[in-house]
Design a protein around this motif. Structure first.
Motif, PDB file in Angstrom:
ATOM      1  N   GLY A  68       0.886  -1.081  -0.152  1.00 50.27           N
ATOM      2  CA  GLY A  68      -0.030  -0.056   0.189  1.00 50.27           C
ATOM      3  C   GLY A  68       0.957   1.266   0.099  1.00 50.27           C
ATOM      4  N   CYS A  69       0.110   2.480  -0.563  1.00 53.17           N
ATOM      5  CA  CYS A  69       1.164   3.607  -0.732  1.00 53.17           C
ATOM      6  C   CYS A  69       1.301   4.467   0.684  1.00 53.17           C
ATOM      7  N   ARG A  70       0.776   4.315   1.795  1.00 51.64           N
ATOM      8  CA  ARG A  70       1.161   4.649   2.949  1.00 51.64           C
ATOM      9  C   ARG A  70       2.152   4.014   3.414  1.00 51.64           C
ATOM     10  N   VAL A  71       2.545   2.586   3.565  1.00 47.77           N
ATOM     11  CA  VAL A  71       3.605   2.098   3.991  1.00 47.77           C
ATOM     12  C   VAL A  71       4.908   2.531   2.949  1.00 47.77           C
ATOM     13  N   ALA A  72       4.567   2.636   1.786  1.00 47.28           N
ATOM     14  CA  ALA A  72       5.562   3.027   0.746  1.00 47.28           C
ATOM     15  C   ALA A  72       6.300   4.452   1.206  1.00 47.28           C
ATOM     16  N   ARG A  73       5.137   5.313   1.331  1.00 49.38           N
ATOM     17  CA  ARG A  73       5.494   6.595   1.724  1.00 49.38           C
ATOM     18  C   ARG A  73       6.576   6.710   3.193  1.00 49.38           C
ATOM     19  N   ASN A  74       5.689   6.105   4.222  1.00 48.52           N
ATOM     20  CA  ASN A  74       6.479   5.876   5.394  1.00 48.52           C
ATOM     21  C   ASN A  74       8.091   5.348   5.219  1.00 48.52           C
ATOM     22  N   THR A  75       8.048   4.441   4.479  1.00 47.32           N
ATOM     23  CA  THR A  75       9.157   3.917   4.100  1.00 47.32           C
ATOM     24  C   THR A  75      10.224   4.851   3.345  1.00 47.32           C
ATOM     25  N   PRO A 175       3.253   9.604  11.402  1.00 43.96           N
ATOM     26  CA  PRO A 175       3.314   8.849  10.011  1.00 43.96           C
ATOM     27  C   PRO A 175       1.991   8.744   9.392  1.00 43.96           C
ATOM     28  N   PHE A 176       2.201   8.718   8.390  1.00 44.10           N
ATOM     29  CA  PHE A 176       0.956   8.379   7.397  1.00 44.10           C
ATOM     30  C   PHE A 176       0.070   7.219   7.995  1.00 44.10           C
ATOM     31  N   SER A 177      -1.167   7.056   8.217  1.00 43.52           N
ATOM     32  CA  SER A 177      -1.740   5.921   8.616  1.00 43.52           C
ATOM     33  C   SER A 177      -1.745   4.750   7.558  1.00 43.52           C
ATOM     34  N   THR A 178      -1.512   3.640   8.016  1.00 41.80           N
ATOM     35  CA  THR A 178      -1.767   2.477   7.010  1.00 41.80           C
ATOM     36  C   THR A 178      -3.119   1.733   7.180  1.00 41.80           C
ATOM     37  N   THR A 179      -3.670   2.244   8.061  1.00 39.28           N
ATOM     38  CA  THR A 179      -5.140   1.371   8.114  1.00 39.28           C
ATOM     39  C   THR A 179      -6.355   2.134   7.417  1.00 39.28           C
ATOM     40  N   ILE A 180      -5.854   3.062   6.696  1.00 38.89           N
ATOM     41  CA  ILE A 180      -6.986   3.742   6.108  1.00 38.89           C
ATOM     42  C   ILE A 180      -6.955   3.722   4.580  1.00 38.89           C
ATOM     43  N   GLN A 181      -8.013   4.045   3.657  1.00 38.15           N
ATOM     44  CA  GLN A 181      -7.984   3.774   2.258  1.00 38.15           C
ATOM     45  C   GLN A 181      -7.934   4.899   1.518  1.00 38.15           C
ATOM     46  N   ARG A 182      -8.501   6.104   2.122  1.00 41.05           N
ATOM     47  CA  ARG A 182      -8.660   7.201   1.362  1.00 41.05           C
ATOM     48  C   ARG A 182      -8.480   8.218   2.471  1.00 41.05           C
ATOM     49  N   HIS A 183      -8.615   9.591   2.096  1.00 41.22           N
ATOM     50  CA  HIS A 183      -8.378  10.717   2.596  1.00 41.22           C
ATOM     51  C   HIS A 183      -7.057  10.927   3.498  1.00 41.22           C
ATOM     52  N   ASP A 184      -5.842  10.456   2.938  1.00 36.62           N
ATOM     53  CA  ASP A 184      -4.533  10.444   3.671  1.00 36.62           C
ATOM     54  C   ASP A 184      -3.957  11.821   3.923  1.00 36.62           C
ATOM     55  N   ASP A 185      -4.217  12.837   3.072  1.00 36.67           N
ATOM     56  CA  ASP A 185      -3.602  14.140   3.325  1.00 36.67           C
ATOM     57  C   ASP A 185      -4.463  14.737   4.416  1.00 36.67           C
ATOM     58  N   TRP A 186      -5.695  14.707   4.443  1.00 40.50           N
ATOM     59  CA  TRP A 186      -6.621  15.347   5.594  1.00 40.50           C
ATOM     60  C   TRP A 186      -6.346  14.759   6.950  1.00 40.50           C
ATOM     61  N   LYS A 319      -2.187   6.782 -20.160  1.00 36.74           N
ATOM     62  CA  LYS A 319      -2.834   6.475 -18.759  1.00 36.74           C
ATOM     63  C   LYS A 319      -2.372   5.207 -18.384  1.00 36.74           C
ATOM     64  N   GLU A 320      -2.276   5.239 -16.972  1.00 34.22           N
ATOM     65  CA  GLU A 320      -1.763   3.863 -16.292  1.00 34.22           C
ATOM     66  C   GLU A 320      -2.833   3.738 -15.027  1.00 34.22           C
ATOM     67  N   SER A 321      -2.890   2.606 -14.770  1.00 32.13           N
ATOM     68  CA  SER A 321      -3.539   2.228 -13.580  1.00 32.13           C
ATOM     69  C   SER A 321      -2.443   2.165 -12.456  1.00 32.13           C
ATOM     70  N   GLY A 322      -3.049   2.090 -11.135  1.00 34.96           N
ATOM     71  CA  GLY A 322      -1.908   2.163  -9.821  1.00 34.96           C
ATOM     72  C   GLY A 322      -2.335   3.172  -8.894  1.00 34.96           C
ATOM     73  N   TYR A 323      -1.635   3.839  -8.161  1.00 35.43           N
ATOM     74  CA  TYR A 323      -2.019   4.367  -7.133  1.00 35.43           C
ATOM     75  C   TYR A 323      -2.853   5.446  -7.491  1.00 35.43           C
ATOM     76  N   GLU A 324      -3.875   6.095  -6.401  1.00 38.44           N
ATOM     77  CA  GLU A 324      -4.579   7.307  -6.770  1.00 38.44           C
ATOM     78  C   GLU A 324      -3.696   8.343  -6.249  1.00 38.44           C
ATOM     79  N   SER A 325      -4.185   9.494  -6.977  1.00 44.43           N
ATOM     80  CA  SER A 325      -3.930  10.725  -6.149  1.00 44.43           C
ATOM     81  C   SER A 325      -4.505  10.931  -4.626  1.00 44.43           C
ATOM     82  N   VAL A 326      -3.499  10.861  -3.778  1.00 43.88           N
ATOM     83  CA  VAL A 326      -3.875  10.491  -2.443  1.00 43.88           C
ATOM     84  C   VAL A 326      -4.815  11.703  -1.961  1.00 43.88           C
ATOM     85  N   GLY A 327      -5.989  11.376  -1.286  1.00 38.12           N
ATOM     86  CA  GLY A 327      -6.584  12.062  -0.181  1.00 38.12           C
ATOM     87  C   GLY A 327      -7.666  12.768  -0.691  1.00 38.12           C
ATOM     88  N   VAL A 328      -7.386  14.137  -1.471  1.00 39.03           N
ATOM     89  CA  VAL A 328      -8.777  14.690  -1.958  1.00 39.03           C
ATOM     90  C   VAL A 328      -9.830  14.233  -2.706  1.00 39.03           C
TER      91      VAL A 328
END
Length: 328
Positions: A68-75, A175-186, A319-328
């Protein structure tokens, strides 16, 4: 060279887009940087694309599994060697002076842990807009800046992940929460604001490009309004009553309206009245979400809001699939 800023880019299955993001980071006028790309699981195409970039400032970390992108970001934050860290989503890009201007803003800040943001170009297939349309007032609660609309259109108050520039120490404390799926920024900003010495600053220039609404599947564009409702309920202690009701009647209602589940309309209205402090504008916005189609609201927003004077002239990759633009 000792880097002044570490750039952290989490990525997954977007080799062309992440290469564009990396090139925009390496093209910064501030040269004393390192760019850390964290590949979230084995990805041969991404490794190959990044290996074509010949710059000693680029570091690539590949996680053994997709976490998940939150783990990757914290790494990436943990691996950063600079005092300051700038976040960049793999499908976004920066203007050349972004890091230089944000570093200067951070150095002049009155806060021990400044969170520095900036204007961005919200780039969509329908047209481009400059967001946010305003900065917070000195006495304004951050949750109200983010969630309360004083106008009819989105983009009024915004801090997006690719604009965030802050101290590594703060990102380690929160750190960024690794338990949520959306609204990372907020989620991150609201929790970070509880730390003593934290404050928000803005570099008053257009310094980032946010690519949204181009048809790529993302979590942030999903219509799962129940998740958003559960999230804001959990964060109610971190927001004002006005911000709580506004989030329900604008953000959550926008998602629920796309499903045409009218039971959600009455549930959200009751929740906002019972636990929040809605104003007539909030009720009006909620009705607009349900009665005016998304396409028509987008057209009206582009008609009545300010357009950027210039955008990057690079050709947009496929266009490619993959991570979302996080949060908003």
């Amino acid at each position: 060279m000792e880097p002044l800023v570490s750039v952290v880019i989490p990525t997954y299955c977007r080799p062309l887009l992440v290469k564009r993001a990396v090139m925009s980071a390496l093209a910064q006028t501030l040269k004393e940087i390192e760019v850390i790309v964290v590949i979230d699981g084995p990805q041969l195409e991404t490794r190959t694309a990044l290996s074509e970039i010949d710059d000693f400032r680029l570091r690539v970390i590949e996680l053994p599994t997709n976490q998940g992108c939150r783990v990757a970001r914290n790494t990436g934050v943990a691996a950063a060697s600079a005092k300051w860290v700038a976040s960049l989503d793999d499908d976004d890009e920066w203007m050349p002076q972004k890091l230089e201007m944000q570093l200067e803003t951070a150095k002049l800040s009155q806060y021990k842990f400044p969170i520095v943001s900036c204007y961005l170009i919200a780039q969509t297939p329908q047209g481009d807009s400059i967001w946010p349309r305003r900065f917070p007032q000195p006495s304004e609660a951050l949750s109200e800046y983010l969630f309360v609309r004083k106008t009819l259109f989105q983009g009024e108050g915004l801090i997006q992940s690719s604009t965030i520039f802050t101290a590594k120490e703060l990102l380690q404390k929160v750190p960024f929460s690794t338990t949520i799926q959306r609204h990372d920024d907020w989620d991150w900003i609201l929790r970070a604001m509880t730390v003593e010495g934290v404050g928000v600053e803005f570099a008053p220039e257009v310094l980032s490009i946010w690519h949204i609404g181009d048809g790529r599947p993302t979590l942030s564009s999903s219509n799962n309004w129940q998740f958003s409702l559960d999230w804001i309920r959990e964060k109610r202690h971190l927001v004002t009553p006005r911000a709580y009701s506004s989030f329900l009647l604008a953000e959550v209602s926008a998602r629920a309206a796309r499903t045409r589940d009218w039971k959600a309309f009455f549930l959200l209205l009751w929740e906002a009245i019972r636990f929040g402090r809605p104003k007539p504008m909030d009720i009006f916005l909620c009705l607009g979400m349900w009665l005016i189609p998304t396409e028509k609201r987008t057209w009206l927003r582009l008609l009545f809001t300010k357009k950027p004077k210039s955008v990057l002239c690079e050709q947009t990759p496929p266009k490619e699939s993959g991570y979302e633009s996080v949060g908003v």
